[in-house]
Design a protein around this motif. Structure first.
Motif, short mmCIF file in Angstrom:
data_model
loop_
_atom_site.label_atom_id
_atom_site.label_comp_id
_atom_site.label_asym_id
_atom_site.label_seq_id
_atom_site.Cartn_x
_atom_site.Cartn_y
_atom_site.Cartn_z
N HIS A 16 -6.04 7.21 -6.92
CA HIS A 16 -5.08 6.35 -6.24
C HIS A 16 -5.87 5.41 -5.33
O HIS A 16 -6.70 5.87 -4.54
N LYS A 17 -5.65 4.13 -5.51
CA LYS A 17 -6.36 3.11 -4.74
C LYS A 17 -7.87 3.26 -4.84
O LYS A 17 -8.60 3.11 -3.87
N GLY A 18 -8.33 3.60 -6.05
CA GLY A 18 -9.75 3.65 -6.33
C GLY A 18 -10.49 4.90 -5.89
O GLY A 18 -11.69 5.00 -6.08
N ILE A 19 -9.78 5.88 -5.30
CA ILE A 19 -10.44 7.14 -4.92
C ILE A 19 -9.67 8.30 -5.53
O ILE A 19 -8.51 8.15 -5.93
N GLY A 20 -10.31 9.44 -5.58
CA GLY A 20 -9.64 10.62 -6.11
C GLY A 20 -8.38 10.93 -5.31
O GLY A 20 -8.35 10.79 -4.08
N LEU A 21 -7.32 11.32 -6.00
CA LEU A 21 -6.04 11.60 -5.34
C LEU A 21 -6.18 12.71 -4.29
O LEU A 21 -5.57 12.64 -3.22
N SER A 22 -7.01 13.71 -4.57
CA SER A 22 -7.20 14.78 -3.59
C SER A 22 -7.81 14.22 -2.31
O SER A 22 -7.38 14.57 -1.20
N HIS A 23 -8.78 13.34 -2.43
CA HIS A 23 -9.40 12.74 -1.25
C HIS A 23 -8.45 11.77 -0.56
O HIS A 23 -8.46 11.67 0.67
N TRP A 24 -7.64 11.06 -1.34
CA TRP A 24 -6.65 10.17 -0.73
C TRP A 24 -5.70 10.99 0.14
O TRP A 24 -5.37 10.58 1.26
N LEU A 25 -5.24 12.16 -0.35
CA LEU A 25 -4.36 13.01 0.44
C LEU A 25 -5.02 13.45 1.75
O LEU A 25 -4.40 13.39 2.82
N LEU A 26 -6.27 13.87 1.67
CA LEU A 26 -6.99 14.29 2.88
C LEU A 26 -7.15 13.13 3.86
O LEU A 26 -6.92 13.28 5.07
N HIS A 27 -7.55 11.97 3.35
CA HIS A 27 -7.75 10.80 4.22
C HIS A 27 -6.43 10.34 4.84
O HIS A 27 -6.39 9.97 6.01
N ARG A 28 -5.36 10.37 4.05
CA ARG A 28 -4.05 9.95 4.57
C ARG A 28 -3.58 10.91 5.67
O ARG A 28 -3.04 10.48 6.68
N ALA A 29 -3.79 12.20 5.46
CA ALA A 29 -3.42 13.18 6.50
C ALA A 29 -4.20 12.90 7.78
O ALA A 29 -3.64 12.95 8.89
N ARG A 30 -5.48 12.59 7.63
CA ARG A 30 -6.29 12.29 8.82
C ARG A 30 -5.80 11.02 9.51
O ARG A 30 -5.72 10.96 10.74
N GLU A 31 -5.47 9.98 8.74
CA GLU A 31 -4.95 8.74 9.32
C GLU A 31 -3.66 8.98 10.08
O GLU A 31 -3.39 8.32 11.08
N LEU A 32 -2.84 9.91 9.59
CA LEU A 32 -1.56 10.23 10.25
C LEU A 32 -1.75 11.24 11.39
O LEU A 32 -0.78 11.64 12.00
N ASN A 33 -3.00 11.63 11.64
CA ASN A 33 -3.32 12.62 12.68
C ASN A 33 -2.63 13.95 12.41
O ASN A 33 -2.10 14.60 13.32
#
Length: 113
Positions: A16-33
């Motif tokens: 998703h958006k050029g990165i692995g979906l698992s990593h996107w989920l982790l990064h999105r969770a971090r962005e949302l604190n």
């Protein structure tokens, strides 16, 4: 404190958006604190069509992954809103949990005066 354990099931090759979906989920969770998330890789898995998937040297893209998060309900709602906003369809399970931290310095345990 009551909350939820949310487990997302994805494959290594899902992007998703050029990165692995698992990593996107982790990064999105971090962005949302949103706190407490972990990524786990399965050695073997059976999918909904009863096909066996294995993580072998030449078949890494076939590996199944779990992204697990332990969250209070408001964070679950924010995370799912972010996923919905992206138009993603991800299989998940959501289990009620009682969560906390041991010790007197815990943010979940009232301080003694």
């Amino acid at each position: 404190m009551l909350g939820y354990q949310v487990i997302f099931y994805v494959q290594q090759d899902q992007k998703h958006k050029g990165i692995g979906l698992s990593h996107w989920l982790l990064h999105r969770a971090r962005e949302l604190n949103i706190g407490e998330a972990a990524l786990f890789a399965a050695a073997e898995a059976v999918d909904k069509d009863h096909r066996l998937h294995s993580a072998r040297f030449f078949e890494q893209n076939d590996q199944h992954l779990q992204v697990q998060m332990i969250l209070p309900e408001p964070d679950v709602e924010r995370l799912f809103a972010a996923i919905d906003a992206e138009g993603l369809n991800i299989f998940y399970i959501k289990l009620p949990v009682d969560m906390g931290v041991t010790g007197e310095s815990s943010a979940f345990i009232p301080k003694k005066e």
